[in-house]
Write a protein that holds these residues in place. Structure first.
Motif, PDB file in Angstrom:
ATOM      1  N   ARG A   1       0.838  -1.205   0.000  1.00 52.60           N
ATOM      2  CA  ARG A   1       0.000   0.000   0.000  1.00 52.60           C
ATOM      3  C   ARG A   1       0.873   1.255   0.000  1.00 52.60           C
ATOM      4  O   ARG A   1       0.552   2.257  -0.637  1.00 52.60           O
TER       5      ARG A   1
ATOM      6  N   LYS B   1       2.156   1.806  -3.412  1.00 52.58           N
ATOM      7  CA  LYS B   1       1.091   2.381  -4.239  1.00 52.58           C
ATOM      8  C   LYS B   1       1.026   3.900  -4.025  1.00 52.58           C
ATOM      9  O   LYS B   1       0.868   4.679  -4.959  1.00 52.58           O
ATOM     10  N   LEU B   2       1.168   4.275  -2.768  1.00 54.45           N
ATOM     11  CA  LEU B   2       1.152   5.693  -2.405  1.00 54.45           C
ATOM     12  C   LEU B   2       2.303   6.435  -3.097  1.00 54.45           C
ATOM     13  O   LEU B   2       2.133   7.536  -3.619  1.00 54.45           O
TER      14      LEU B   2
ATOM     15  N   VAL C   1       1.368   6.777  -6.829  1.00 52.74           N
ATOM     16  CA  VAL C   1       0.272   7.692  -7.152  1.00 52.74           C
ATOM     17  C   VAL C   1       0.606   9.133  -6.772  1.00 52.74           C
ATOM     18  O   VAL C   1       0.411  10.064  -7.552  1.00 52.74           O
ATOM     19  N   MET C   2       1.102   9.323  -5.553  1.00 50.75           N
ATOM     20  CA  MET C   2       1.298  10.678  -5.040  1.00 50.75           C
ATOM     21  C   MET C   2       2.635  11.278  -5.458  1.00 50.75           C
ATOM     22  O   MET C   2       2.813  12.479  -5.401  1.00 50.75           O
TER      23      MET C   2
ATOM     24  N   ARG D   1       1.609   9.116   8.255  1.00 56.28           N
ATOM     25  CA  ARG D   1       1.904   8.840   6.851  1.00 56.28           C
ATOM     26  C   ARG D   1       1.160   9.789   5.910  1.00 56.28           C
ATOM     27  O   ARG D   1       1.468   9.875   4.723  1.00 56.28           O
ATOM     28  N   ASN D   2       0.162  10.506   6.437  1.00 57.77           N
ATOM     29  CA  ASN D   2      -0.552  11.461   5.583  1.00 57.77           C
ATOM     30  C   ASN D   2       0.254  12.719   5.312  1.00 57.77           C
ATOM     31  O   ASN D   2      -0.008  13.422   4.353  1.00 57.77           O
TER      32      ASN D   2
ATOM     33  N   ASP E   1      -6.637   5.455  10.594  1.00 62.81           N
ATOM     34  CA  ASP E   1      -5.765   4.927   9.533  1.00 62.81           C
ATOM     35  C   ASP E   1      -4.354   4.615  10.040  1.00 62.81           C
ATOM     36  O   ASP E   1      -3.378   4.727   9.295  1.00 62.81           O
TER      37      ASP E   1
ATOM     38  N   ASP F   1      -6.179  18.054   6.754  1.00 59.87           N
ATOM     39  CA  ASP F   1      -7.317  17.275   6.263  1.00 59.87           C
ATOM     40  C   ASP F   1      -7.146  17.136   4.749  1.00 59.87           C
ATOM     41  O   ASP F   1      -7.585  17.978   3.970  1.00 59.87           O
TER      42      ASP F   1
ATOM     43  N   SER G   1      -8.279  15.294   2.312  1.00 56.74           N
ATOM     44  CA  SER G   1      -9.406  15.272   1.367  1.00 56.74           C
ATOM     45  C   SER G   1     -10.028  16.658   1.213  1.00 56.74           C
ATOM     46  O   SER G   1     -10.392  17.059   0.109  1.00 56.74           O
ATOM     47  N   ALA G   2     -10.129  17.380   2.331  1.00 56.61           N
ATOM     48  CA  ALA G   2     -10.698  18.728   2.268  1.00 56.61           C
ATOM     49  C   ALA G   2      -9.791  19.650   1.447  1.00 56.61           C
ATOM     50  O   ALA G   2     -10.265  20.484   0.671  1.00 56.61           O
TER      51      ALA G   2
ATOM     52  N   PHE H   1      -7.790  18.672  -0.928  1.00 56.57           N
ATOM     53  CA  PHE H   1      -7.929  18.257  -2.323  1.00 56.57           C
ATOM     54  C   PHE H   1      -9.168  18.903  -2.956  1.00 56.57           C
ATOM     55  O   PHE H   1      -9.085  19.501  -4.036  1.00 56.57           O
TER      56      PHE H   1
ATOM     57  N   PHE I   1      -0.145  13.919  -7.533  1.00 60.07           N
ATOM     58  CA  PHE I   1      -1.537  13.516  -7.766  1.00 60.07           C
ATOM     59  C   PHE I   1      -2.451  14.738  -7.868  1.00 60.07           C
ATOM     60  O   PHE I   1      -3.192  14.908  -8.843  1.00 60.07           O
TER      61      PHE I   1
ATOM     62  N   ASP J   1      -7.639  -2.207  -5.789  1.00 58.18           N
ATOM     63  CA  ASP J   1      -6.712  -3.280  -6.178  1.00 58.18           C
ATOM     64  C   ASP J   1      -7.337  -4.661  -6.008  1.00 58.18           C
ATOM     65  O   ASP J   1      -6.676  -5.603  -5.544  1.00 58.18           O
TER      66      ASP J   1
ATOM     67  N   THR K   1      -7.620  -2.345   1.627  1.00 58.64           N
ATOM     68  CA  THR K   1      -7.078  -1.219   0.867  1.00 58.64           C
ATOM     69  C   THR K   1      -7.981   0.018   0.911  1.00 58.64           C
ATOM     70  O   THR K   1      -7.722   0.989   0.220  1.00 58.64           O
TER      71      THR K   1
ATOM     72  N   ASP L   1      -8.321   2.908   2.406  1.00 60.11           N
ATOM     73  CA  ASP L   1      -7.574   3.820   3.278  1.00 60.11           C
ATOM     74  C   ASP L   1      -7.662   5.246   2.727  1.00 60.11           C
ATOM     75  O   ASP L   1      -8.441   5.522   1.811  1.00 60.11           O
ATOM     76  N   SER L   2      -6.844   6.131   3.296  1.00 60.34           N
ATOM     77  CA  SER L   2      -6.941   7.543   2.904  1.00 60.34           C
ATOM     78  C   SER L   2      -6.613   7.730   1.419  1.00 60.34           C
ATOM     79  O   SER L   2      -7.184   8.593   0.749  1.00 60.34           O
ATOM     80  N   LEU L   3      -5.699   6.897   0.922  1.00 60.03           N
ATOM     81  CA  LEU L   3      -5.347   7.006  -0.503  1.00 60.03           C
ATOM     82  C   LEU L   3      -6.534   6.603  -1.374  1.00 60.03           C
ATOM     83  O   LEU L   3      -6.835   7.241  -2.387  1.00 60.03           O
TER      84      LEU L   3
ATOM     85  N   ILE M   1      -9.704   6.778  -0.509  1.00 63.76           N
ATOM     86  CA  ILE M   1     -10.733   7.819  -0.394  1.00 63.76           C
ATOM     87  C   ILE M   1     -10.404   8.995  -1.320  1.00 63.76           C
ATOM     88  O   ILE M   1     -11.259   9.496  -2.057  1.00 63.76           O
ATOM     89  N   LEU M   2      -9.127   9.393  -1.316  1.00 61.02           N
ATOM     90  CA  LEU M   2      -8.697  10.494  -2.185  1.00 61.02           C
ATOM     91  C   LEU M   2      -8.906  10.123  -3.656  1.00 61.02           C
ATOM     92  O   LEU M   2      -9.353  10.937  -4.468  1.00 61.02           O
TER      93      LEU M   2
ATOM     94  N   LEU N   1     -12.544  10.489  -4.484  1.00 63.89           N
ATOM     95  CA  LEU N   1     -12.891  11.906  -4.638  1.00 63.89           C
ATOM     96  C   LEU N   1     -12.487  12.402  -6.020  1.00 63.89           C
ATOM     97  O   LEU N   1     -13.238  13.092  -6.708  1.00 63.89           O
TER      98      LEU N   1
ATOM     99  N   ALA O   1     -15.045  14.701   2.127  1.00 65.06           N
ATOM    100  CA  ALA O   1     -14.439  13.546   2.787  1.00 65.06           C
ATOM    101  C   ALA O   1     -15.339  13.005   3.894  1.00 65.06           C
ATOM    102  O   ALA O   1     -15.456  11.801   4.082  1.00 65.06           O
TER     103      ALA O   1
ATOM    104  N   ARG P   1     -16.815   9.207   4.307  1.00 61.53           N
ATOM    105  CA  ARG P   1     -16.520   8.391   5.496  1.00 61.53           C
ATOM    106  C   ARG P   1     -17.801   7.882   6.146  1.00 61.53           C
ATOM    107  O   ARG P   1     -17.796   6.870   6.836  1.00 61.53           O
TER     108      ARG P   1
END
Lengths: 355, 74
Positions: free
Chosen positions: A37, A40-41, A44-45, A160-161, A221, A233, A235-236, A238, A274, B15, B30, B32-34, B36-37, B40, B53, B57
């Motif tokens: 995972r 993957k991060l 992507v990021m 990790r965020n 998480d 935050d 997602s906010a 983004f 991303f 995945d 899987t 997770d925050s990634l 969810i993003l 979005l 978000a 959730r």
């Protein structure tokens, strides 16, 4: 809010990055996540390498190191600096202002306007606007704009965020009068009702740091962080960027009467790859015009990412050529702003390492 | 809205081979925050839908997520 400035230019940019380079792959063991995972991060990021200061290194250390470099190379003289603007969210002290600390360490003259501005990812835009405003005064001929942050020191290494993407850095931008009749357009917006989206909750006067605010908490998480740490935050942020930034840039270009096709480069705050690629998709801007490669090499150093991205992508071309450039910063506050200007034929465009 | 296509996109983000409407999102390792993003971003770019978000959730199953997106699209 729209702005127009005449006869002003950027005449040099220097970026200072710490020599200490960290790799996300090596740091993955710090995070309580499946390795697949995390990879993957990375993919992507665009998390890969980032620059972090050694313990104890402060904003004024990076700034003074860069300024001494310019003095030594003859690219700037102490006595010609009429204003020194420092944009930071990680000052050496609450008081005095860190711009005063830098002024003192560099033995600058007393006829000078020093100021600290508390701004983050829109800090390069805010700093430029302030520099242009100061240059409206006859007594101010040359402004030194310093963007600097050591936010890694306020970020939980178990989060990790945030941790894999933060970077520390400083930039020095010289802003002065232009003999050519140049015109600069800008647009700035703020929304304080969303001030909690990006914040360090403890350590100020509202919630002073105590042993309690230093306790790591599981914030979901499997991420651990304390109230003393940066909280984002994601997602906010983004949603904020995807919603607010495209209309900001569209309205700036309309205000200036310039089409996106005639803009050579769009340098946005380098939040992560991303977010920037989604932003480019939304605006229909080719990736080649809108670089998003800064974070994977240096990390997100808030207000310093735009100058770093400019130097990293244009390098010596910034000295020999001239470009029509749109700069856009967005982040804490919330604040979002963009500047459209001709950038190039500068006296210096360089990146150095702080050791 | 083509929900079959939406479940395929969701499976790609997670995945895994297949996502069914009754699947609980939190049961996926899987999710997770990634993820969810990524949802979005997918909602925004493919369907022109802006989801918060917090909204995502509060959703339990994949079917709930599809319904949320469909409701937002109208």
């Amino acid at each position: 809010m729209n702005f127009i400035f005449h006869r002003k230019r950027i005449s040099g940019i220097l970026t200072i990055v710490p020599a200490n380079e960290r790799s996300f792959v090596e740091e993955m063991k710090n995070f309580n996540f499946p390795e697949a995972r995390s990879l993957k991060l990375k993919e992507v990021m665009g998390f890969d390498k980032h620059r972090i200061v050694e313990p104890g290194v402060c904003v004024s250390d990076l700034a003074v190191f860069g300024m001494e470099h310019l003095f030594k190379k003859g690219q700037l003289r102490r006595d010609e600096i009429d204003a020194l603007i420092l944009v930071t969210q990680s000052p050496d002290y609450f008081m005095p202002p860190t711009s005063s600390v830098i002024h003192g360490r560099l033995n600058l003259k007393q006829d000078i306007f020093c100021m600290d501005i508390n701004q983050g990812c829109a800090g390069f835009v805010i700093g430029l606007l302030q520099a242009f405003l100061l240059l409206e005064q006859q007594s101010i001929q040359k402004v030194v704009l310093i963007n600097a942050d050591v936010i890694s020191r306020k970020t939980s290494s178990k989060d990790r965020n945030s941790y894999p993407l933060v970077g520390d850095a400083a930039s020095i931008t010289i802003v002065e009068r232009d003999v050519e009749d140049s015109i600069i357009h800008a647009n700035l917006k703020m929304d304080g009702s969303r001030n909690g989206v990006l914040m360090i909750p403890a350590g100020g006067f509202r919630l002073p740091s105590t042993p309690d605010t230093a306790v790591l908490e599981d914030v979901g998480d499997n991420n651990l962080r304390a109230k003393d740490h940066l909280r984002m935050d994601g997602s906010a942020v983004f949603n904020f960027v995807q919603t607010e930034v495209p209309p900001l840039i569209k309205s700036l270009l309309e205000f200036a009467g310039v089409s996106m096709e005639s803009v050579d480069y769009l340098f946005c705050h380098q939040a992560n790859r991303f977010m920037l690629q989604k932003l480019a998709d939304k605006m229909g801007v080719p990736y080649a015009k809108m670089p998003s490669n800064e974070v994977e090499h240096f990390g997100n150093s808030s207000g310093v990412t735009i100058p770093t991205a400019i130097i990293f992508n244009l390098q010596d071309r910034l000295v020999t050529e001239k470009f029509k450039v749109c700069i856009a910063g967005f982040g804490v506050g919330l604040t979002w702003g963009a500047v459209l200007l001709n950038l190039g034929r500068v006296n210096f465009s360089e990146m150095i390492e702080y050791k | 809205m083509d929900k079959a296509e939406l479940y395929q996109k969701l499976a790609a983000i997670l995945d895994i081979q297949e996502v069914k409407p009754e699947n609980v999102l939190k049961d996926f390792e899987t999710w997770d925050s990634l993820a969810i993003l990524s949802v979005l971003a997918m909602a925004d770019s493919k369907y022109g839908v802006s989801i918060k978000a917090d909204e995502i959730r509060s959703v339990v199953t994949a079917g709930d997520l599809a319904n949320l997106m469909e409701a937002k699209q109208k």
